[in-house]
Design a protein around this motif. Sequence first.
Motif, short mmCIF file in Angstrom:
data_model
loop_
_atom_site.label_atom_id
_atom_site.label_comp_id
_atom_site.label_asym_id
_atom_site.label_seq_id
_atom_site.Cartn_x
_atom_site.Cartn_y
_atom_site.Cartn_z
N ASP A 33 -50.18 12.87 -10.61
CA ASP A 33 -49.74 12.06 -11.75
C ASP A 33 -49.67 12.88 -13.04
O ASP A 33 -49.51 12.33 -14.12
N ASN A 89 -52.98 3.39 -16.37
CA ASN A 89 -52.17 3.93 -15.27
C ASN A 89 -50.97 3.02 -15.07
O ASN A 89 -51.11 1.80 -14.92
N THR A 106 -43.99 5.81 -12.47
CA THR A 106 -45.45 5.83 -12.43
C THR A 106 -45.95 6.87 -13.43
O THR A 106 -45.19 7.71 -13.91
#
Length: 952
Positions: A59, A599, A610
């Motif tokens: 991420d 998140n 994302t």
Amino acid sequence: MSLTNKRFRPALLSAAIAAAASASICSYAQEQDEALEEVVVTGIRSSVLDSVSAKRDSDVVAEVIDAGDLASLPDVSIADALGRLPGVTTVRDSGQSSQLNIRGMNGDFVQTSLNGREQASTSGYTAGSRWIAFDQYPSELITQAAVYKSPKASLIEGGVAGTVEMKTANPLEAQNQHNFNANVRYSFNDAAENVGADEAGQRVSFSYQGKFLDDTLGVAVGYADLSQPNNAEHMNSFVEGTRDFDGDGSEDRIIKGFQLRAENGEDERQGYLASVVWQPSDAISAQFDYFRSDFSSVDTRSGFYLEGLQRDAGTYDIQNPVVEDGILTGGDVTLTTLAGPWIEIRQEDQSTESLTESFGFEFDWQITDNFNAKMDIAHSSGEKTRLDRIASMHAYDLTYDADGNLQSWQELGGQSVDFQLNAGKMPSVAFNTDYTDLSHMRLGIWEQFPHEYTDDLDSVRFDFKYDVEMPVVASFEAGVRWSERVFGDERGTFRWGRREGQNGFVDADGNVVLNEGCEFNRSDVPCMPMELDGFVTAHSFGGSMSGYPNYLTLDLEGIANAVFGPGNYDAQQTWDHNWTLIESGELREEVTAYYFMANLDTEMFGIPVTGNAGVRVVETDTKSIGIQQVRDGEGDEIIDDNGVARYDYAHVEYGPEYTDVLPSLNLSFHITEQDQVRFSAAKVMGRPPVFQLRGGAGSWIDTANDGVSPRYNVWSKGNPNLDPFRANQLDISYEHYFEDGGAVTAAVFYKDIESLIETVTFFEGDIAWSEIGLEAPEGLVEGQYQTVRNNDMGGYVRGIELAYTDTFDQLPGIFSGLGMTSSYSYTESETAVDGGGNFPDQLLPLPGLSKNVWSTSVFWDIGNFSTNVNARYRDEYAFSGVAPGGSSLTMADEYTTVDWQSSYSFDNGVDVLFQVNNLTNEPNVATYGTPSAVAEYAEYGRQYFMGVSYQF
């Protein structure tokens, strides 16, 4: 899809990570909930594809090396493995990688953690440091390593260039109930005998992972032992002063001297690892991790030393001077006076001892289906010592009385040396004197300057995560971390003799009379040349130095015991050398950090997105502890190791408190199943180098500008009030993933650094001392302050990074096992640093910045046989030595290193392998800006390994 390497895994603990690599690149990566089909991939390609998968699932902007990669190339430390990643380069020390540079910035800008815990440093050499010496970490004990190029709020601050995260294994994730790995490798260095070092070495390692109590208790232990020659054929030169040598009317810079050294010794490293994990239920787990690495390096250096060519023209004669690009690089030098240059045989012992120890306890509690809490308590410590012993042997004119007693001595007359520095190789050198002839060779100086640097770090952190069902946000995270870090420096010295050679006689009453001072004498032994019989051995150079005359090696400890007596040459902190007390001290840092992060899991314009968005608030309290000179009688009583008390120094403790607010945003746009675009923006900070935060200071009193008032002046090598490095950064990347697991990626990055650090002298009236935390004694005018400060020479660092990984399954037959991974990066910057004395009136690039860097690996799996070759290239760059604390910059030449490895895996769990490091015997070369003005040339030889590993 989960990728599992079932054949090539000689690295310790690799079984645990191989099955989980695609699920997470570190403890901060998001868990993947979907059930995945397992595909078994064998050979080296499995580790390469696992790394690609881990990068894809990250991420943040990251690069990953998993356990297979760390084992499948000939890596003594993880630095070599990480140096193959895009935008990551290494600094070679003793022929192997030690420090990492990331995106054109050196180790001062890099944060490092182990299992999410910040690591103490053992890199101190000439001064304390916070950057990590990665050769302290055996590759066999690290199962995964990642380089985070963009931060997120939950990541520990400090990585302006990036953060290196190393991981060890969770034994509950091991494949089998009991897992055992053993690895034995014999090593051979083909250049060790050239300098008198032992050619042979070995690497031995083993690990065990077991699951007990219905798989609720996991235990892992590991051990790795390394023994290898530490050898180099080494030349250094030094530049200082100016003079018109070629008669063109302009001043030429002077190569004032050089060293020709045979360096030999042995590196020994023992690494230990232990983990215990208890997970009685899916909701609760507790884990204790322990890591220790002891690294000792015997480092003796012997050879010729020429010094003093910057001295007055009348003190020596030079014929046929060679000037290239304004620098004297050669000539025929004759010593004509005792006040000019000198030639010596020098013996050094720069042996070091390093100890890293880290342990931590983590408790993880899934309180509800949506709410998770973690607590982590950790300690990390580092200790580094260096002997720094030096002795010089000179050629003397000696006279004796009828009884054979020495009566007078001075440097041997008529000594000469013809030299020429040569671009890209050793210099040409010829002497007219035999420096192995014990009839005139004597000990002229014996001294030592031992160093001890310590780093102790304690931390506690709490992290919380709450899953939500919202249109944009998948979960929230928050946490707090407290840490206290104490850096310590201890210095001392013992000195006897005179560097330029001794000059004196014995008078009629038997007293030693010196024609030249012997200011370094710290013993009761008279300052007169000492015989060498029984303490020296003659040696010849080999390899690239084979044309030079023979030299002497000296038993440093043996002759010291004979001359001074055992225990009579211990280093001390003395007022005769007040720097030993001023440069000893501590730096304390107390940090409290808070973060909040969301998140993200949403869509934008119909594209799945994302990532995370958050902010980290960091409160730092820095205090430097040392002594500072004041007016006599107004200080504290401070007694040195000789019992001498002084009252003109006071203990001080001062430094700033500051707060940084660090927002960050990471977004991944999933264009298709195989394509994604990443965007990252963040503000980052990193604290200044430790040696530049020292608060100890000396002083002197003179007359102020009014011609009457007494003026108080201060010198210091550090400034506790320095601001941290701060920067804003942007990253954009495109990543395309092939269906067979490969990828092609392209990234651009931009960092805007606010300021750098420079040495400066403030004169009377330039600045009010109250603004910088100083105070002059009452009745004295504020005068000079010599220190370091933040400047306004910051600016951008920007570049591009390209990477390509593929396996050629479509090729016929055995060629289907071919594959490659390659990367290229281009980095440029408008930031610059003062060139200092080596480059007067010049600005040099940011230290560590190489414009062009590339790495390519080609691998081939044929059934149970695997082979790969890796080549890495690095463009020229500025550096101040591989050790922190240096201030003299040089330019390192470009270099290319090549490594090769082959292995065969039997079905019974036995692997055999053969590998070569530095296949082309690439030297280290550095210059003063022109090819012939060589500042350093070193060859280390090729390192061969043959070994066998076993696992069940």
